[in-house]
Design a protein around this motif. Structure first.
Motif, mmCIF file in Angstrom:
data_model
loop_
_atom_site.group_PDB
_atom_site.id
_atom_site.type_symbol
_atom_site.label_atom_id
_atom_site.label_comp_id
_atom_site.label_asym_id
_atom_site.label_seq_id
_atom_site.Cartn_x
_atom_site.Cartn_y
_atom_site.Cartn_z
ATOM 1 N N LEU A 119 42.018 -99.692 -116.388
ATOM 2 C CA LEU A 119 43.003 -100.093 -115.295
ATOM 3 C C LEU A 119 42.482 -102.154 -115.509
ATOM 4 O O LEU A 119 41.734 -102.651 -115.828
ATOM 5 C CB LEU A 119 43.113 -99.928 -113.770
ATOM 6 C CG LEU A 119 43.883 -99.476 -113.427
ATOM 7 C CD1 LEU A 119 43.242 -98.845 -112.007
ATOM 8 C CD2 LEU A 119 45.088 -98.282 -113.662
ATOM 9 N N VAL A 120 43.666 -102.977 -115.501
ATOM 10 C CA VAL A 120 43.944 -104.247 -116.143
ATOM 11 C C VAL A 120 44.944 -104.550 -114.619
ATOM 12 O O VAL A 120 45.320 -103.987 -114.353
ATOM 13 C CB VAL A 120 44.002 -104.852 -117.369
ATOM 14 C CG1 VAL A 120 42.451 -104.199 -118.266
ATOM 15 C CG2 VAL A 120 45.380 -104.465 -117.537
ATOM 16 N N PRO A 121 44.637 -106.289 -114.418
ATOM 17 C CA PRO A 121 45.573 -106.765 -113.851
ATOM 18 C C PRO A 121 46.991 -106.404 -113.727
ATOM 19 O O PRO A 121 47.233 -106.810 -114.824
ATOM 20 C CB PRO A 121 45.192 -108.688 -113.319
ATOM 21 C CG PRO A 121 43.397 -108.284 -113.923
ATOM 22 C CD PRO A 121 43.566 -106.795 -114.860
ATOM 23 N N GLY A 122 47.862 -106.315 -112.658
ATOM 24 C CA GLY A 122 49.409 -105.788 -113.200
ATOM 25 C C GLY A 122 49.239 -104.506 -111.864
ATOM 26 O O GLY A 122 49.168 -104.686 -111.015
ATOM 27 N N THR A 123 50.333 -104.570 -112.691
ATOM 28 C CA THR A 123 51.198 -102.675 -111.910
ATOM 29 C C THR A 123 51.194 -101.739 -112.701
ATOM 30 O O THR A 123 51.338 -101.869 -114.229
ATOM 31 C CB THR A 123 52.677 -102.952 -111.116
ATOM 32 O OG1 THR A 123 52.810 -104.126 -110.879
ATOM 33 C CG2 THR A 123 53.086 -101.909 -110.814
ATOM 34 N N ALA A 124 50.474 -100.294 -112.370
ATOM 35 C CA ALA A 124 50.531 -99.644 -113.180
ATOM 36 C C ALA A 124 51.700 -98.081 -112.458
ATOM 37 O O ALA A 124 51.636 -98.408 -111.302
ATOM 38 C CB ALA A 124 49.077 -98.984 -113.340
ATOM 39 N N ALA A 125 52.242 -97.763 -112.977
ATOM 40 C CA ALA A 125 52.566 -96.427 -112.557
ATOM 41 C C ALA A 125 52.899 -94.923 -112.664
ATOM 42 O O ALA A 125 52.093 -95.417 -114.405
ATOM 43 C CB ALA A 125 54.546 -96.436 -113.052
ATOM 44 N N LEU A 126 51.964 -94.208 -112.191
ATOM 45 C CA LEU A 126 51.116 -93.006 -111.951
ATOM 46 C C LEU A 126 53.000 -92.358 -112.011
ATOM 47 O O LEU A 126 53.017 -91.655 -110.691
ATOM 48 C CB LEU A 126 50.774 -92.905 -111.395
ATOM 49 C CG LEU A 126 49.662 -91.184 -111.850
ATOM 50 C CD1 LEU A 126 48.325 -92.226 -113.092
ATOM 51 C CD2 LEU A 126 48.104 -91.693 -110.607
#
Length: 246
Positions: free
Chosen positions: A208-215
């Motif tokens: 993961l990196v800074p920001g938004t992730a959707a699983l």
């Protein structure tokens, strides 16, 4: 084994520097000092092989001699008559009166009971004076005892971490500020539950990196398990424990 017997006696330690210790406090301190002597000897032997950095542990024989002048090594404690002449005299008077009371009747018995009550009062005063004297003799060791109690707590945590790492495995993490990455991480509690059902936990890799992730994925596809596993391993690192990953 010694660390397993260790009790948190910070409350008692705080009373060493100010106030008078009672008989229970003195018992706690004697037990602690005896454990310290045993653990310090074991730690010295272990340290020769392991080479701990930043840890030193030494016993306090001068403090222990206040509470165990005979060097008996017995963890029990009571205020001994031979430590105080007034206490010895009061107890002797009380014992003599009790023997006479057992045979007396009527007014004589009442008189003897009054005498015994006075002897008991003198005994209590002598015990209080002895506690104060022992407290004064222990006061110079207050900060040293507290520091050793803290060191023992840190060693207990350190050995617990090592035991957990030996049992579950794990790796030394590299700390980062921007990126979060785990390779083949596991959640031991979920893995154990699956094992009991005859199934295996599939290790998870995630970056993961800074920001938004959707699983995304189907129900029962492992999304919650992935997040729980990630959170657990991050918390393990924050607690100074090895994350369970490759």
């Amino acid at each position: 084994q010694g660390l397993m017997q260790l009790r948190d006696i910070h409350g008692t330690m705080s009373r060493v520097s100010q106030g008078t210790l009672d008989e229970v406090d003195l018992f706690e301190l004697k037990r602690f000092l005896l454990l310290l002597r045993s653990i310090a000897a074991d730690f010295e032997e272990l340290n020769e092989r392991a080479g701990f950095e930043g840890y030193a542990l030494h016993d306090l024989p001068e403090a222990l001699s206040v509470l165990d002048p005979e060097d008996s090594g017995n963890p029990s404690f009571f205020l001994r008559s031979q430590w105080s002449k007034p206490l010895a005299a009061a107890r002797e008077d009380k014992a003599t009166l009790e023997k006479r009371i057992a045979l007396a009747t009527g007014q004589e018995r009442e008189t003897l009971l009054t005498g015994r009550a006075q002897a008991v009062a003198r005994e209590a005063e002598a015990e209080a004076a002895l506690c104060e004297a022992l407290s004064q003799r222990l006061r110079p060791f207050g900060s040293a005892m507290a520091a050793r109690l803290d060191t023992l707590g840190k060693l207990d945590l350190l050995f617990a971490k090592a035991s957990l790492a030996r049992e579950l495995g794990g790796v030394m993490p590299t700390l980062t500020e921007k990126e979060l990455s785990f390779v083949n991480m596991v959640h031991p509690a979920i893995a154990e539950s699956l094992k009991a059902q005859g199934a295996l936990f599939t290790p998870l890799s995630l970056s993961l990196v800074p920001g938004t992730a959707a699983l995304t994925g189907a129900n029962m596809g492992g999304k919650s398990v992935c997040l729980k596993t990630l959170a657990l391993n991050v918390y393990l690192v924050h607690c100074g424990l090895f994350p369970l990953a490759e």
